[in-house]
Write an enzyme that holds these catalytic residues in place. Structure first.
Site, PDB file in Angstrom:
ATOM      1  N   ASP A   1      -0.007 -38.906  19.409  1.00  0.00           N
ATOM      2  CA  ASP A   1       0.972 -37.835  19.647  1.00  0.00           C
ATOM      3  C   ASP A   1       1.956 -38.297  20.732  1.00  0.00           C
ATOM      4  O   ASP A   1       1.547 -38.790  21.783  1.00  0.00           O
ATOM      5  CB  ASP A   1       0.192 -36.590  20.116  1.00  0.00           C
ATOM      6  N   HIS A   2       3.233 -38.144  20.489  1.00  0.00           N
ATOM      7  CA  HIS A   2       4.283 -38.491  21.462  1.00  0.00           C
ATOM      8  C   HIS A   2       4.128 -39.889  22.058  1.00  0.00           C
ATOM      9  O   HIS A   2       4.110 -40.050  23.291  1.00  0.00           O
ATOM     10  CB  HIS A   2       4.334 -37.460  22.607  1.00  0.00           C
TER      11      HIS A   2
ATOM     12  N   GLY B   1       3.974 -25.889  25.327  1.00  0.00           N
ATOM     13  CA  GLY B   1       3.396 -25.092  26.395  1.00  0.00           C
ATOM     14  C   GLY B   1       3.266 -23.613  26.066  1.00  0.00           C
ATOM     15  O   GLY B   1       3.450 -23.186  24.920  1.00  0.00           O
TER      16      GLY B   1
ATOM     17  N   LYS C   1       7.242 -20.188  25.708  1.00  0.00           N
ATOM     18  CA  LYS C   1       8.239 -20.714  24.772  1.00  0.00           C
ATOM     19  C   LYS C   1       9.509 -19.885  24.720  1.00  0.00           C
ATOM     20  O   LYS C   1      10.587 -20.418  24.532  1.00  0.00           O
ATOM     21  CB  LYS C   1       7.633 -20.786  23.366  1.00  0.00           C
TER      22      LYS C   1
ATOM     23  N   HIS D   1       6.662 -29.392  16.209  1.00  0.00           N
ATOM     24  CA  HIS D   1       5.918 -29.447  17.478  1.00  0.00           C
ATOM     25  C   HIS D   1       6.000 -28.073  18.137  1.00  0.00           C
ATOM     26  O   HIS D   1       6.733 -27.203  17.706  1.00  0.00           O
ATOM     27  CB  HIS D   1       6.524 -30.517  18.392  1.00  0.00           C
ATOM     28  N   GLY D   2       5.245 -27.946  19.234  1.00  0.00           N
ATOM     29  CA  GLY D   2       5.338 -26.720  20.038  1.00  0.00           C
ATOM     30  C   GLY D   2       5.067 -25.464  19.233  1.00  0.00           C
ATOM     31  O   GLY D   2       5.760 -24.459  19.391  1.00  0.00           O
TER      32      GLY D   2
ATOM     33  N   ARG E   1      -6.179 -24.759  24.300  1.00  0.00           N
ATOM     34  CA  ARG E   1      -6.438 -24.731  25.747  1.00  0.00           C
ATOM     35  C   ARG E   1      -6.683 -23.300  26.204  1.00  0.00           C
ATOM     36  O   ARG E   1      -7.488 -23.041  27.110  1.00  0.00           O
ATOM     37  CB  ARG E   1      -5.237 -25.319  26.499  1.00  0.00           C
TER      38      ARG E   1
ATOM     39  N   ARG F   1     -23.746 -26.677  29.416  1.00  0.00           N
ATOM     40  CA  ARG F   1     -23.908 -26.560  27.971  1.00  0.00           C
ATOM     41  C   ARG F   1     -23.824 -25.112  27.498  1.00  0.00           C
ATOM     42  O   ARG F   1     -23.496 -24.862  26.337  1.00  0.00           O
ATOM     43  CB  ARG F   1     -25.249 -27.185  27.540  1.00  0.00           C
TER      44      ARG F   1
HETATM   45  P1  13P Z   1       2.009 -26.507  21.816  1.00  0.00           P
HETATM   46  O1  13P Z   1       2.200 -26.722  23.276  1.00  0.00           O
HETATM   47  O2  13P Z   1       2.849 -25.379  21.308  1.00  0.00           O
HETATM   48  O3  13P Z   1       0.584 -26.332  21.422  1.00  0.00           O
HETATM   49  O4  13P Z   1       2.548 -27.822  21.062  1.00  0.00           O
HETATM   50  C1  13P Z   1       1.723 -28.953  20.929  1.00  0.00           C
HETATM   51  C2  13P Z   1       2.469 -30.151  20.452  1.00  0.00           C
HETATM   52  O5  13P Z   1       3.589 -30.107  20.014  1.00  0.00           O
HETATM   53  C3  13P Z   1       1.744 -31.435  20.530  1.00  0.00           C
HETATM   54  O6  13P Z   1       2.557 -32.500  20.156  1.00  0.00           O
HETATM   55  O1  G3H Z   2       2.918 -32.231  23.320  1.00  0.00           O
HETATM   56  C1  G3H Z   2       2.031 -32.457  24.118  1.00  0.00           C
HETATM   57  C2  G3H Z   2       0.616 -32.113  23.794  1.00  0.00           C
HETATM   58  O2  G3H Z   2       0.357 -30.752  23.994  1.00  0.00           O
HETATM   59  C3  G3H Z   2      -0.312 -32.998  24.553  1.00  0.00           C
HETATM   60  O3  G3H Z   2      -0.340 -32.633  25.893  1.00  0.00           O
HETATM   61  O4  G3H Z   2       0.256 -34.750  27.049  1.00  0.00           O
HETATM   62  O5  G3H Z   2      -0.924 -32.903  28.255  1.00  0.00           O
HETATM   63  O6  G3H Z   2      -2.138 -34.263  26.549  1.00  0.00           O
HETATM   64  P1  G3H Z   2      -0.814 -33.720  27.013  1.00  0.00           P
HETATM   65 ZN    ZN Z   3       4.605 -32.217  20.690  1.00  0.00          ZN
END
Ligand code: 13P
Ligand code: G3H
Ligand code: ZN
Length: 315
Positions: free
Chosen positions: A81-82, A180, A183, A210-211, A259, A280
Site C-alpha cells: 500500500d502506498h 483517516g 474526511k 482510497h480513503g 482501527r 488474550r
Molecule cells: P481509510 O483511512 O479511509 O481507511 O483509507 C485507507 C487507505 O486508503 C489505505 O490505502
Molecule cells: O493509507 C494509509 C493506510 O491507512 C496505512 O496507514 O501508513 O499508518 O500504516 P499507515
Molecule cells: Zn490509501
C-alpha cells in the site's frame, strides 16, 4: 491461495469491489481471514510501509503464509500500500507480493509516469500487478500531509494519458475521499461524477478508491463513551459503494474503520474489566469483532458470496 489483483479485477469489474484491508498484527490477520471466509469473499491484504517497519516485513510475510495454511479456502492478493520506488522494488524482488502500489502522485504528471513505468517494467517481468495513483487525496498519507484546500481530484483526461503511458494495471483516483477518520466537515461526499468521466475515457479499466472508511457514528460514540475523544470524525457513506461499482471502482481501501474496531474493543474491555490484564482476553474479542466487521464491509462491497465464482476464474 495468493493471486494477483489483476486476476481479481477481471472477475470483479462492474459487479463488485474487492475489499483491500491493511494488516499490522496477528489479531488483524486472523480476523481478516475469518471474516472473508465467513462471508465467502476474495480480498486484498494491504501492507503499508509503516506496517513493514512496525511488525518487520518478515513477520508479516510469515503470518500471511501461516494464515494461508490455516484458511486453505481463502483467495487473496498480497499488496504493498502506498509504496515509494525503493519499497516497491524491494517487494517485487521479494517474490512474495502479488501486487504493488507505486504512489508518485505528489510528483508532476511526467515524473509520476516515469516512476510508475519503472515499477511496471520490474513488476510485469515477474507477473506482479501494479496500482498507481493520480490526483491527491486530502488528509494524512504516510509522511505527506496534504492540506484539504490543496487536495485535487483526478483529471479524467490526464487519467487516460497516464494509464496509456505508464502501463499500470489499476489506478487510484481522487474522487473526494481522504485518509483517516476526519474526511468531511460538512455535507460533502463522493464525487461519482468524476468517476463516471474517468470511466468514459478508460472503459473496463479498474479504478481504486482510497480513503474509503465509513467511520461509523455508532463506533465513534462507543469509543467516546469509553474515554475516547474523536469529536467530528466522519467518513464515506458505505451505501455509496454500490453506486461506485458500476463506474469501475473495483478496489476499495479500508484501514481506519478497522482501527476504530480495535480502539472500541480495547477501550470498552478495560473499562468493563479493570481487574484484567491478560492480553488474550481482549484479543479474542477483537478477532471476533474484526471478522464481523469484514463480513459486513464485504456485503456493502457486494464481494460477499463471490468466492466460488472467483475460484473458477483463477483455477
Ligand atoms: P481509510 O483511512 O479511509 O481507511 O483509507 C485507507 C487507505 O486508503 C489505505 O490505502
Ligand atoms: O493509507 C494509509 C493506510 O491507512 C496505512 O496507514 O501508513 O499508518 O500504516 P499507515
Ligand atoms: Zn490509501
Amino acid at each position: 491461495m495468493i493471486v494477483t489483483t489483476k486476476q481479481l479485477f477481471e472477475v470483479a469489474y462492474g459487479k463488485f469491489a474487492v475489499g483491500a484491508y491493511n494488516i499490522n498484527n496477528m489479531e488483524q490477520t486472523l480476523g481478516l481471514f475469518r471474516g472473508n471466509i465467513d462471508s465467502q469473499a476474495p480480498f486484498i491484504i494491504q501492507i503499508s510501509k509503516g506496517a513493514r517497519s512496525y511488525a518487520d516485513k518478515r513477520m508479516l510475510e510469515a503470518m500471511i503464509k501461516a494464515a494461508d495454511e490455516i484458511f486453505p479456502e481463502a483467495i487473496f492478493a498480497v499488496h504493498l500500500d502506498h509504496g515509494d520506488l525503493p519499497t516497491a522494488l524491494d517487494c517485487i524482488e521479494s517474490g512474495f507480493y502479488s501486487s504493488v502500489m507505486i504512489d508518485a502522485s505528489s510528483q508532476p504528471l511526467e515524473e509520476n509516469i516515469r516512476i510508475t513505468r519503472q515499477v511496471v517494467e520490474a513488476a510485469h517481468a515477474r507477473g506482479i500487478s501494479v496500482e498507481a495513483e493520480l490526483g491527491q487525496l486530502g488528509g494524512v498519507e504516510e509522511h505527506v500531509q496534504v492540506e484539504e484546500k490543496n487536495a485535487h481530484l483526478t483529471d479524467p483526461d490526464e487519467a487516460a494519458i497516464f494509464v496509456k503511458e505508464s502501463g499500470c494495471d489499476s489506478l487510484a483516483v481522487a474522487i473526494g475521499t481522504s485518509h483517516g477518520a476526519y474526511k468531511f466537515t460538512g455535507a460533502q461526499g463522493l464525487r461519482l461524477d468524476v468517476a463516471a468521466e474517468i470511466q468514459k475515457r478508460l472503459p473496463g479499466f479498474p479504478l481504486v478508491m482510497h480513503g474509503s472508511s465509513s467511520v461509523p457514528q455508532e463506533e465513534v460514540a462507543r469509543i467516546n463513551a469509553a474515554g475516547g475523544d474523536l469529536k467530528g470524525a466522519k467518513g464515506v457513506d458505505e451505501d455509496e459503494f454500490a453506486k461506485a461499482v458500476p463506474l469501475g471502482v473495483t478496489k476499495v481501501n479500508i484501514d481506519t474503520d478497522g482501527r476504530l474496531v480495535w480502539t472500541r474493543v480495547h477501550r470498552e474491555f478495560f473499562r468493563d474489566h479493570p481487574e484484567k490484564f491478560d492480553l488474550r482476553d481482549p484479543g479474542k474479542v477483537f478477532i471476533a469483532e474484526y471478522a464481523k466487521f469484514i463480513a459486513h464491509k464485504n456485503l456493502k462491497l457486494q464481494s460477499a458470496g463471490t468466492l466460488e465464482m472467483v475460484r473458477k476464474h483463477v483455477a
